[in-house]
Design a protein around this motif. Structure first.
Motif, mmCIF file in Angstrom:
data_model
loop_
_atom_site.group_PDB
_atom_site.id
_atom_site.type_symbol
_atom_site.label_atom_id
_atom_site.label_comp_id
_atom_site.label_asym_id
_atom_site.label_seq_id
_atom_site.Cartn_x
_atom_site.Cartn_y
_atom_site.Cartn_z
ATOM 1 N N CYS A 262 0.875 -1.265 0.091
ATOM 2 C CA CYS A 262 -0.104 -0.174 0.132
ATOM 3 C C CYS A 262 0.867 1.481 0.151
ATOM 4 O O CYS A 262 1.954 1.024 0.708
ATOM 5 C CB CYS A 262 -1.016 -0.059 1.267
ATOM 6 N N GLU A 263 0.339 2.288 -0.514
ATOM 7 C CA GLU A 263 0.905 3.665 -0.487
ATOM 8 C C GLU A 263 0.067 4.752 -0.725
ATOM 9 O O GLU A 263 -0.824 4.822 -1.657
ATOM 10 C CB GLU A 263 2.242 3.616 -1.433
ATOM 11 N N PHE A 264 0.230 5.703 0.057
ATOM 12 C CA PHE A 264 -0.546 6.940 -0.360
ATOM 13 C C PHE A 264 -0.024 7.807 -1.540
ATOM 14 O O PHE A 264 1.063 7.952 -1.755
ATOM 15 C CB PHE A 264 -0.641 8.164 0.965
ATOM 16 N N SER A 265 -0.925 8.707 -2.151
ATOM 17 C CA SER A 265 -0.352 9.587 -3.304
ATOM 18 C C SER A 265 0.304 10.835 -2.271
ATOM 19 O O SER A 265 -0.064 11.044 -1.254
ATOM 20 C CB SER A 265 -1.397 10.159 -3.969
ATOM 21 N N PRO A 266 1.418 11.350 -2.991
ATOM 22 C CA PRO A 266 1.735 12.718 -2.401
ATOM 23 C C PRO A 266 0.927 13.637 -1.892
ATOM 24 O O PRO A 266 1.483 14.197 -0.893
ATOM 25 C CB PRO A 266 2.668 13.390 -3.536
ATOM 26 N N ASP A 267 -0.187 13.935 -2.232
ATOM 27 C CA ASP A 267 -0.910 14.908 -1.602
ATOM 28 C C ASP A 267 -2.119 14.266 -0.489
ATOM 29 O O ASP A 267 -3.050 14.912 0.052
ATOM 30 C CB ASP A 267 -1.859 15.725 -2.871
ATOM 31 N N GLY A 268 -1.778 12.610 -0.371
ATOM 32 C CA GLY A 268 -2.736 12.314 0.603
ATOM 33 C C GLY A 268 -4.199 11.879 0.078
ATOM 34 O O GLY A 268 -5.170 11.435 1.043
#
Length: 422
Positions: A262-268
């Motif tokens: 899993c990973e969030f985008s840079p803007d969340g």
């Protein structure tokens, strides 16, 4: 069964540019388990690259040295430079030249890796203790390693010195992640079905145990503002945690098999999760809704077939720092580069037995580890982000979906800002 829909011809998809690889010397007949590269990681400042090359060994290599050996430079032609370093035991600032390469023997098979930095500097949450064994400076760079025996070892990247040995897990530490706010809060994910929160500025004190998973926890990731943690694991589980209250926010339901990355985008505003059900799902973490699915098997398998062995298990997913590109590693011997605007890959590359991937700090390159302990690198497909996308990212860094939906703006713009047009 195919890797692409009928409307997409594999020979018409772009080919990612291969730039180099890091190989491990192999003795004859050395094909047994324990050689796998389970994790690769880039330092937050872009100075180092680390990977678990099997047999207890972690290699720390200056990223500028890698690029030089590959015959390239950073995106702007410059390489990271560090002029000073504060001793982790509170000593004086000492000069540092070029970053040095280190080989670290961790004492057991390494499953998880994470770099931690106290930039931007933030105070420890522990305010009642005046004395600490370690005084981490503003430009301190740490490496956390999660081991097969349940231990977590913390290393000084610049010296290769062991600083802390954290012991509380009762099974393999599968993944590690630092809060990006510089607090040096570390979260470990383990096969003992728990996540544990550690405060390295409080000498590695364990702050909280997060319970809720009924099976192995494979991976966890912080949102960019460090307020939310996503954890994924066996049994189709995707959990979101409030890291101020250490409480469960919600469970996301949609996968049909174990969720492993899993990973969030840079803007969340977006959350990507990868599963053995052959899919990467892009979620709105604020609303808990599915925005997009990136399929790796066509026609899409039924939930029963997706819940078993299907030769298209997605092993890893990574968000590029431009907020537009996503990479996935799959058992069909391919690396796929996607954009959030398309449901078909923008570029592909061959990779046998891939296990993990990560984008470089500037988003220019992708590193992928494999079962033989090697790491392969590709250039990320280049494209110029639109002004609309840059404005959307700037807004979404400070505004959740709920607030966007209340803005007195035309529905089409509101939909765009909410990523509902994916």
């Amino acid at each position: 069964m195919a890797s692409f829909p009928d409307s997409v011809k594999e020979n018409e998809i772009g080919k990612a540019k291969f730039i180099g690889e890091l190989l491990v010397p192999v003795a004859p007949f050395d094909q047994k388990s324990g050689r796998e590269t389970w994790t690769v990681a880039f330092a937050p400042d872009g100075s180092y690259f680390a990977w678990s090359q099997g047999h207890r060994i972690v290699r720390l290599v200056p990223w500028s040295k890698c690029l030089k050996n590959f015959g390239g430079e950073g995106s702007n032609g410059a390489v990271p430079q560090r002029l000073s370093r504060q001793n982790s035991e509170g000593g004086t600032v000492v000069p540092v030249g070029e970053p040095r390469e280190h080989t670290i023997d961790c004492g057991d098979i390494v499953w998880g890796l994470a770099f931690g930095s106290s930039v931007p500097e933030k105070q420890s949450r522990c305010v009642n203790i005046e004395w600490h064994r370690f005084k981490f400076g503003q430009d301190q760079l740490l490496l956390a390693t999660g081991l097969n025996n349940g231990r977590i070892k913390i290393w000084d990247v610049y010296t290769g010195k062991l600083l802390l040995n954290l012991m509380d897990h009762t099974d393999i530490v599968r993944d590690l992640t630092f809060a990006p706010d510089g607090s040096l809060m570390l979260v470990s994910s383990s096969r003992d079905k728990t996540l544990r929160v550690w405060d390295l500025k409080d000498d590695g004190n364990m702050v909280k145990v997060l319970r809720g998973h009924q099976n192995w926890v494979y991976c966890s990731a912080f949102s960019p503002d460090s307020s939310v943690l996503c954890s994924v694991g066996a049994g189709k589980s995707v959990f979101l945690w409030d890291m101020d209250k250490y409480s469960l926010i919600r469970k996301l339901e949609g996968h049909h098999n174990d969720v492993v990355s899993c990973e969030f985008s840079p803007d969340g505003a977006l959350l990507a999760t990868a599963s053995y059900d052959t899919r990467v799902i892009i979620w709105d973490p604020h609303m808990g809704t599915v925005l997009m699915e990136l399929a790796h098997l066509f026609p899409p398998p039924s939930p029963i077939f997706a819940g078993g062995a299907n030769d298209r298990w997605v092993r890893s997913v990574a968000f590029c720092h431009d907020g537009r590109h996503i990479a996935s590693i799959t058992d069909d011997r391919m690396v796929r580069f996607w954009t959030i605007d398309e449901k078909s890959p923008q570029a592909i590359a061959p990779l046998t037995n891939g296990l993990c991937c990560a984008f470089s700090t500037d988003g220019s390159f992708l590193a992928a580890g494999s079962r033989d302990g090697s790491v392969h690198f590709w250039a990320c497909p280049k494209s110029i982000a639109s002004l609309q996308h840059l404005c959307r990212m700037a807004l979404r860094r400070v505004m959740p979906t709920q607030q966007v939906q209340t803005l007195p703006i035309p529905p089409r713009i509101r939909s765009y800002l909410s990523y509902q047009d994916l």
